[in-house]
Design a protein around this motif. Structure first.
Motif, PDB file in Angstrom:
ATOM      1  N   ALA A 461      16.185  -1.440  17.325  1.00  0.00           N
ATOM      2  CA  ALA A 461      15.571  -2.365  18.355  1.00  0.00           C
ATOM      3  C   ALA A 461      16.885  -3.277  18.468  1.00  0.00           C
ATOM      4  CB  ALA A 461      14.480  -3.047  17.794  1.00  0.00           C
ATOM      5  N   ILE A 462      17.189  -3.468  19.897  1.00  0.00           N
ATOM      6  CA  ILE A 462      18.431  -4.249  20.188  1.00  0.00           C
ATOM      7  C   ILE A 462      17.879  -5.222  21.403  1.00  0.00           C
ATOM      8  CG2 ILE A 462      20.792  -4.313  21.279  1.00  0.00           C
ATOM      9  CD1 ILE A 462      21.123  -1.523  20.341  1.00  0.00           C
ATOM     10  N   ALA A 463      18.305  -6.646  21.230  1.00  0.00           N
ATOM     11  CA  ALA A 463      17.646  -7.535  21.957  1.00  0.00           C
ATOM     12  C   ALA A 463      18.798  -8.496  22.060  1.00  0.00           C
ATOM     13  CB  ALA A 463      16.417  -8.121  21.327  1.00  0.00           C
ATOM     14  N   VAL A 464      18.813  -9.426  23.315  1.00  0.00           N
ATOM     15  CA  VAL A 464      19.820 -10.692  23.475  1.00  0.00           C
ATOM     16  C   VAL A 464      18.990 -11.632  23.727  1.00  0.00           C
ATOM     17  CG1 VAL A 464      21.711 -11.402  24.554  1.00  0.00           C
ATOM     18  CG2 VAL A 464      21.653  -8.972  24.295  1.00  0.00           C
ATOM     19  N   LEU A 465      18.928 -12.775  22.787  1.00  0.00           N
ATOM     20  CA  LEU A 465      18.349 -13.874  22.817  1.00  0.00           C
ATOM     21  C   LEU A 465      19.048 -15.179  23.337  1.00  0.00           C
ATOM     22  CD1 LEU A 465      15.721 -13.270  19.848  1.00  0.00           C
ATOM     23  CD2 LEU A 465      15.449 -12.900  22.007  1.00  0.00           C
ATOM     24  N   SER A 466      18.663 -16.180  24.059  1.00  0.00           N
ATOM     25  CA  SER A 466      19.322 -17.374  24.395  1.00  0.00           C
ATOM     26  C   SER A 466      19.265 -18.182  23.130  1.00  0.00           C
ATOM     27  CB  SER A 466      18.590 -18.155  25.407  1.00  0.00           C
ATOM     28  OG  SER A 466      17.363 -18.777  24.837  1.00  0.00           O
ATOM     29  N   ARG A 470      16.259 -19.581  21.512  1.00  0.00           N
ATOM     30  CA  ARG A 470      16.093 -18.305  21.370  1.00  0.00           C
ATOM     31  C   ARG A 470      14.755 -18.150  21.946  1.00  0.00           C
ATOM     32  NH1 ARG A 470      17.715 -17.396  15.118  1.00  0.00           N
ATOM     33  NH2 ARG A 470      19.999 -17.641  15.430  1.00  0.00           N
ATOM     34  N   SER A 471      14.255 -18.747  22.973  1.00  0.00           N
ATOM     35  CA  SER A 471      12.967 -18.892  23.882  1.00  0.00           C
ATOM     36  C   SER A 471      13.268 -17.696  25.071  1.00  0.00           C
ATOM     37  CB  SER A 471      12.592 -20.202  24.333  1.00  0.00           C
ATOM     38  OG  SER A 471      13.673 -20.516  25.077  1.00  0.00           O
ATOM     39  N   THR A 472      14.462 -17.370  25.271  1.00  0.00           N
ATOM     40  CA  THR A 472      14.400 -16.516  26.640  1.00  0.00           C
ATOM     41  C   THR A 472      15.188 -15.228  25.938  1.00  0.00           C
ATOM     42  OG1 THR A 472      14.847 -18.553  27.868  1.00  0.00           O
ATOM     43  CG2 THR A 472      15.758 -16.118  28.707  1.00  0.00           C
ATOM     44  N   LEU A 473      14.531 -14.047  26.530  1.00  0.00           N
ATOM     45  CA  LEU A 473      14.899 -12.681  26.297  1.00  0.00           C
ATOM     46  C   LEU A 473      15.958 -12.293  27.485  1.00  0.00           C
ATOM     47  CD1 LEU A 473      14.796 -10.420  24.199  1.00  0.00           C
ATOM     48  CD2 LEU A 473      12.760  -9.506  25.664  1.00  0.00           C
ATOM     49  N   PHE A 474      17.234 -12.105  27.329  1.00  0.00           N
ATOM     50  CA  PHE A 474      18.171 -11.681  28.233  1.00  0.00           C
ATOM     51  C   PHE A 474      17.800 -10.304  28.495  1.00  0.00           C
ATOM     52  CE2 PHE A 474      20.553 -15.717  27.102  1.00  0.00           C
ATOM     53  CZ  PHE A 474      20.130 -16.443  28.178  1.00  0.00           C
ATOM     54  N   PHE A 475      17.875  -9.477  27.199  1.00  0.00           N
ATOM     55  CA  PHE A 475      17.960  -7.981  27.409  1.00  0.00           C
ATOM     56  C   PHE A 475      17.164  -7.416  26.212  1.00  0.00           C
ATOM     57  CE2 PHE A 475      19.854  -4.090  25.768  1.00  0.00           C
ATOM     58  CZ  PHE A 475      19.738  -3.232  26.969  1.00  0.00           C
ATOM     59  N   ALA A 476      16.721  -6.314  26.339  1.00  0.00           N
ATOM     60  CA  ALA A 476      15.936  -5.688  25.185  1.00  0.00           C
ATOM     61  C   ALA A 476      15.684  -4.037  25.539  1.00  0.00           C
ATOM     62  CB  ALA A 476      14.418  -6.136  25.102  1.00  0.00           C
ATOM     63  N   LEU A 523      23.020  -9.551  13.266  1.00  0.00           N
ATOM     64  CA  LEU A 523      23.179 -10.346  14.341  1.00  0.00           C
ATOM     65  C   LEU A 523      24.673 -10.827  14.856  1.00  0.00           C
ATOM     66  CD1 LEU A 523      23.758 -13.714  13.438  1.00  0.00           C
ATOM     67  CD2 LEU A 523      21.548 -13.329  12.558  1.00  0.00           C
ATOM     68  N   GLN A 524      25.043 -11.033  16.110  1.00  0.00           N
ATOM     69  CA  GLN A 524      26.309 -11.384  16.548  1.00  0.00           C
ATOM     70  C   GLN A 524      26.140 -12.353  17.564  1.00  0.00           C
ATOM     71  OE1 GLN A 524      29.543 -10.206  15.588  1.00  0.00           O
ATOM     72  NE2 GLN A 524      30.278 -11.750  16.926  1.00  0.00           N
ATOM     73  N   PRO A 525      26.742 -13.526  17.576  1.00  0.00           N
ATOM     74  CA  PRO A 525      26.934 -14.479  18.583  1.00  0.00           C
ATOM     75  C   PRO A 525      27.578 -13.885  19.748  1.00  0.00           C
ATOM     76  CG  PRO A 525      27.309 -15.578  16.469  1.00  0.00           C
ATOM     77  CD  PRO A 525      27.330 -14.195  16.200  1.00  0.00           C
ATOM     78  N   ILE A 526      27.414 -14.062  21.048  1.00  0.00           N
ATOM     79  CA  ILE A 526      28.008 -13.615  22.223  1.00  0.00           C
ATOM     80  C   ILE A 526      27.775 -14.630  23.091  1.00  0.00           C
ATOM     81  CG2 ILE A 526      27.653 -11.147  21.632  1.00  0.00           C
ATOM     82  CD1 ILE A 526      25.376 -10.984  23.767  1.00  0.00           C
ATOM     83  N   VAL A 527      28.527 -14.273  24.145  1.00  0.00           N
ATOM     84  CA  VAL A 527      28.389 -15.356  25.555  1.00  0.00           C
ATOM     85  C   VAL A 527      28.037 -14.250  26.675  1.00  0.00           C
ATOM     86  CG1 VAL A 527      29.459 -16.664  27.348  1.00  0.00           C
ATOM     87  CG2 VAL A 527      30.175 -16.530  24.868  1.00  0.00           C
ATOM     88  N   TRP A 528      26.871 -14.652  27.098  1.00  0.00           N
ATOM     89  CA  TRP A 528      25.960 -13.851  28.335  1.00  0.00           C
ATOM     90  C   TRP A 528      26.754 -14.018  29.526  1.00  0.00           C
ATOM     91  CZ3 TRP A 528      23.817  -9.676  27.087  1.00  0.00           C
ATOM     92  CH2 TRP A 528      23.055  -8.937  28.190  1.00  0.00           C
ATOM     93  N   THR A 529      26.175 -13.234  30.355  1.00  0.00           N
ATOM     94  CA  THR A 529      26.689 -13.008  31.803  1.00  0.00           C
ATOM     95  C   THR A 529      27.533 -14.257  32.505  1.00  0.00           C
ATOM     96  OG1 THR A 529      24.761 -12.809  32.994  1.00  0.00           O
ATOM     97  CG2 THR A 529      25.742 -10.821  31.991  1.00  0.00           C
ATOM     98  N   SER A 531      28.289 -17.206  31.054  1.00  0.00           N
ATOM     99  CA  SER A 531      28.602 -18.157  30.279  1.00  0.00           C
ATOM    100  C   SER A 531      27.560 -18.968  29.276  1.00  0.00           C
ATOM    101  CB  SER A 531      29.584 -19.224  30.589  1.00  0.00           C
ATOM    102  OG  SER A 531      30.597 -18.417  31.236  1.00  0.00           O
ATOM    103  N   GLU A 532      26.415 -18.261  29.209  1.00  0.00           N
ATOM    104  CA  GLU A 532      25.382 -18.811  28.274  1.00  0.00           C
ATOM    105  C   GLU A 532      25.508 -18.363  27.061  1.00  0.00           C
ATOM    106  OE1 GLU A 532      21.877 -18.599  31.621  1.00  0.00           O
ATOM    107  OE2 GLU A 532      22.794 -16.615  30.998  1.00  0.00           O
ATOM    108  N   PRO A 533      25.213 -19.239  26.006  1.00  0.00           N
ATOM    109  CA  PRO A 533      25.490 -18.680  24.547  1.00  0.00           C
ATOM    110  C   PRO A 533      24.114 -18.210  24.286  1.00  0.00           C
ATOM    111  CG  PRO A 533      24.790 -21.084  24.927  1.00  0.00           C
ATOM    112  CD  PRO A 533      25.263 -20.714  26.386  1.00  0.00           C
TER     113      PRO A 533
END
Length: 800
Positions: A461-466, A470-476, A523-529, A531-533
């Motif tokens: 299961a792969i997901a990207v959360l804000s 962590r209330s917004t699901l950017f990708f799943a 888990l891995q901290p990233i910067v979304w499209t 520049s959102e953490p």
């Protein structure tokens, strides 16, 4: 509605831009002429100023000489008149027949003289030897008197003058002198008397004479001082010091000699005069300042002309430079520029534009739509883009064709061109070759599609959360949506439990109570499209693997318990013998006590001694039974602080039983004050007991003599890691062949015919549970050495 025609001047200007014209050469002759005019005016003004100042200085020099000579003549005439009056006064001092002087009339004459001539401040009648016979003082005397009746004249100049007057019978004077108590200059005037044995000496204030002469001759604007042998005696007042300090030029000096009657030979007395009247600001010179003001204004006017000429020259150079730079930027830009009028006729193209479209500039200038590089007519799109109310640039992307037939993607950014009145007279377009951009974007889209397919097909299961809520699901991916739907709460819940779990336990997996499954979380901290953490979570379902591991651990615990029971079974006969001893001792003590009680010989002391021995033997039997029950009891691993001596002592209570059975012995090498360990006491006892038992059985099976059936147990701080304690069990048995060591710790492998093959495997598991490793080496001289390490609590922990 007809299209307005462009201004012919604008058309010609763009034609000049298309031509390789050159700017006219910029000359600096105007600047040189301005510099020459400025220098000539300055030289003229300096020459006039030099002539005017020189003429004024010469005239002032003449006036200074005349004034100085008049002052000297006035002073000399005044002193000569004073000498004549003093000679008349001496006639009143004729010697009387009684030998006394007639002083009454002399007092009156002296007072009258000093009142009339205020420069005379003292008069004295002095003998040839310098004795003061009588003296007269002026009422205006402000200095200390030097002619007193009780004193004599002792200064050499005055004595020489007295001698000269008596010798030559004529008046004489001393040179200039001044006193320390006064800032004035004096001379002494010596006049003969008719007696030829006495003289009149008068003290004259030259400073007062000089001041009077200055006022009378209007010479107070000059500064005078008396010089004696070219050295100043005392300044006459310094009334021009302020002028001197503010003057811009040096003062004028003039010296004139002074002859007061007869004075000492070789003495050069002079009067020096200084004038500052020739200085620029010394007097009110309106005409000079008027001329100077006009000259300054003329110089300022020339300087202003020169300044604006220089500014005009710099503006011309700046405009020429800007034109050259704009043209260079336009021609060297990577973007193609073209200017067209409102009808679409091309008026100008830079050098880049023909390279992009593949047509020479001569084929483009003057062309009207459709242009040769168009594949389709784009005028409707251009008109629609320019019809927007927004005056900013409008972008149009299309596919074009070069002259050689190659196709490329172009992007045109259009903007209207406005004249000085704000009216649009054409358009300017910036053309970009965006073929690499379009190709790269297409590749990115294809790669994104392939990546999406790969991620969607993954079992994890792969997901990207804000972050951080962590209330917004950017990708799943699909696996995440299957487990937690399209909501972020399942992933956030799993991440929260993962972060709350200690790092040492995270590798075992995270249990999600809602889904009832185990997950391996990364888990891995990233910067979304934008520049959102964000944080990317990868959760792999390891429920089946975790259940297998738990089952294996349970099976291992059962095997450990079984192995302990087997060990106790093997030691059963020895344990029975050990228990039989305290029980037999208890029966013997009880029978002896009963016999003595029947015979009546049991005393209180023997009774207490018997009961004490019975109690000791009962406690010994109880400890043996308790130790056996604790060793055989099935328990889960529990790491807690435990003392090294406690583990060894509990182990030896069982190991010594086996040692007596196998005719072996155990030697301890354990230092005192070892730190506490963090481990499971029962498991460590099982590990030590099993290794000691294996060593004793190997020695007994080889029929070794008793001196070689010695087991040595070592416990010490690990030399390679001070945070661990190393245990070593050393025997001198037959040893273990090298080819068997690789299989020694495998399950169900045993070198004994009656063995289960689980003992050393369980020992290795216990050592690994405590973060160490069970190692076997050959003992020097024969035999085997087994060693393992156990961590200590810390350097500041309580000692054992």
């Amino acid at each position: 509605m007809s299209t307005p025609r462009p201004d012919p001047l604008i058309t010609d200007a763009f034609k000049n831009l298309n031509a390789s014209d050159r700017l006219p050469a910029i000359t600096q002759r105007a600047l040189w002429a301005s510099w020459a005019a400025l220098f000539l005016v300055a030289a003229f003004l300096l020459g006039i100023s030099w002539l005017v100042i020189g003429a004024d200085r010469e005239a002032e020099t003449i006036r200074l000489k005349q004034s100085t000579d008049l002052v000297i003549q006035s002073i000399e005439a005044r002193i000569t008149g004073t000498a004549e009056i003093l000679q008349k006064l001496s006639m009143r001092l004729m010697h009387s027949p009684e030998g006394n002087y007639s002083l009454a009339s002399a007092d009156l004459s002296a007072s009258t003289l000093m009142a009339d001539r205020r420069e005379v401040i003292e008069i004295a009648l002095v003998s040839r030897e310098g004795d003061v016979i009588h003296g007269w003082r002026s009422v205006s005397l402000q200095t200390q008197a030097i002619f007193n009746s009780a004193s004599d004249v002792r200064d050499a100049p005055t004595l020489r003058a007295i001698e000269e007057v008596l010798l030559e019978d004529r008046s004489a004077s001393t040179t200039f002198y001044s006193s320390e108590s006064s800032d004035r200059v004096f001379i002494n005037l010596v006049v003969p008397t008719p007696t030829r044995s006495h003289v009149l000496v008068a003290r004259l204030d030259l400073s007062w004479l000089l001041s009077t002469a200055e006022q009378r001759l209007s010479s107070s604007r000059y500064q005078f001082q008396f010089l004696l042998n070219d050295r100043p005696v005392l300044a006459s007042g310094g009334q021009r010091s302020t002028i001197a300090s503010s003057s811009l030029v040096a003062p004028i000096h003039y010296r004139a000699p002074i002859t007061f009657l007869h004075h000492a030979k070789g003495a050069n007395m002079m009067l020096e005069a200084r004038s500052y009247e020739h200085a620029l600001f010394a007097t009110n010179r309106v005409q000079y300042f008027a001329v100077a003001g006009l000259a300054v204004m003329l110089l300022l006017a020339v300087a202003i002309v020169f300044y604006y000429q220089r500014q005009q020259h710099r503006s011309h150079r700046l405009l020429a430079t800007e034109y050259s730079l704009r043209r260079a930027m336009s021609e060297s830009a990577v973007v193609g520029l073209r200017v067209a009028d409102l009808s679409g006729k091309i008026l100008y193209v830079n050098e880049t534009f023909p390279r992009i479209v593949g047509y020479p500039a001569k084929d483009l200038l003057g062309r009207e739509p459709p242009y040769p590089y168009w594949i389709e007519n784009l005028m409707p799109h251009i008109d629609a883009a320019l019809s927007h109310a927004d005056s900013s640039a409008q972008t149009l992307r299309f596919q074009a064709k070069k002259k050689n037939g190659d196709l490329f993607w172009a992007e045109l950014r259009l903007s209207p061109i406005l004249d000085e009145t704000g009216r649009a007279f054409g358009t300017i377009g910036a053309l970009f070759d965006v073929t690499p951009l379009v190709t790269a974007r297409q590749r990115v889209e294809d790669a994104n599609e392939r990546f999406t397919r790969v991620v969607e097909s993954m079992a994890s299961a792969i997901a990207v959360l804000s972050e951080p809520d962590r209330s917004t699901l950017f990708f799943a991916n699909r696996s995440y949506r299957t487990l937690f739907n399209d909501l972020p709460y399942g992933g956030a819940r799993l991440l929260k439990r993962f972060e709350a779990t200690p790092a040492s336990v995270q590798s075992e997996g995270i249990f999600d109570e809602e889904s009832g499954r185990w997950f391996d979380v990364r888990l891995q901290p990233i910067v979304w499209t934008r520049s959102e953490p964000a944080v990317m979570m990868i959760a792999t379902d390891i429920t089946e693997r975790r259940e297998l591991e738990l089952a294996r651990e349970a099976q291992l615990r059962r095997a450990e318990s079984t192995h302990r029971l087997v060990t106790m079974g093997e030691m059963a006969s020895s344990l029975a013998h050990e228990l039989n001893q305290p029980l037999a001792a208890i029966a013997n003590y009880a029978n002896a006590a009963a016999t003595m009680l029947a015979a009546g010989t049991l005393s209180k002391e023997r009774e207490a001694q018997s009961f004490s021995r019975i109690e000791n033997q009962a406690q010994r039997a109880g400890r043996i039974i308790q130790r056996i029950r604790g060793f055989a009891k099935k328990t889960d691993a529990k790491l807690e602080p435990v003392a090294v001596q406690t583990v060894i002592q509990e182990t030896l209570e069982l190991a010594n039983i086996q040692a007596r059975k196998l005719e072996s012995s155990i030697e301890l090498h354990v230092p005192e004050n070892l730190p506490l360990m963090m481990g499971d006491g029962v498991m460590l006892e099982q590990l030590l007991l099993n290794l000691l038992k294996n060593g004793m059985e190997a020695c007994a099976g080889a029929n070794l003599p008793p001196e070689r059936r010695v087991m040595r147990l070592y416990a010490e701080i690990d030399p390679q890691d001070a945070s661990r304690i190393r245990f070593s069990i050393v025997d001198h048995g037959p040893g273990i062949p090298e080819e068997l060591r690789s299989k020694l710790f495998d399950a169900f492998y045993s070198t004994k015919s009656e063995g289960m093959g689980m003992g050393l495997n369980i020992c290795r598991s216990i050592a690994e549970l405590h973060g160490g490793e069970l190692i076997v080496k050959t003992t020097p001289g024969g035999g085997s050495t087994f060693s393992f390490t156990v961590p200590v609590i810390g350097p500041g922990s309580e000692k054992a």
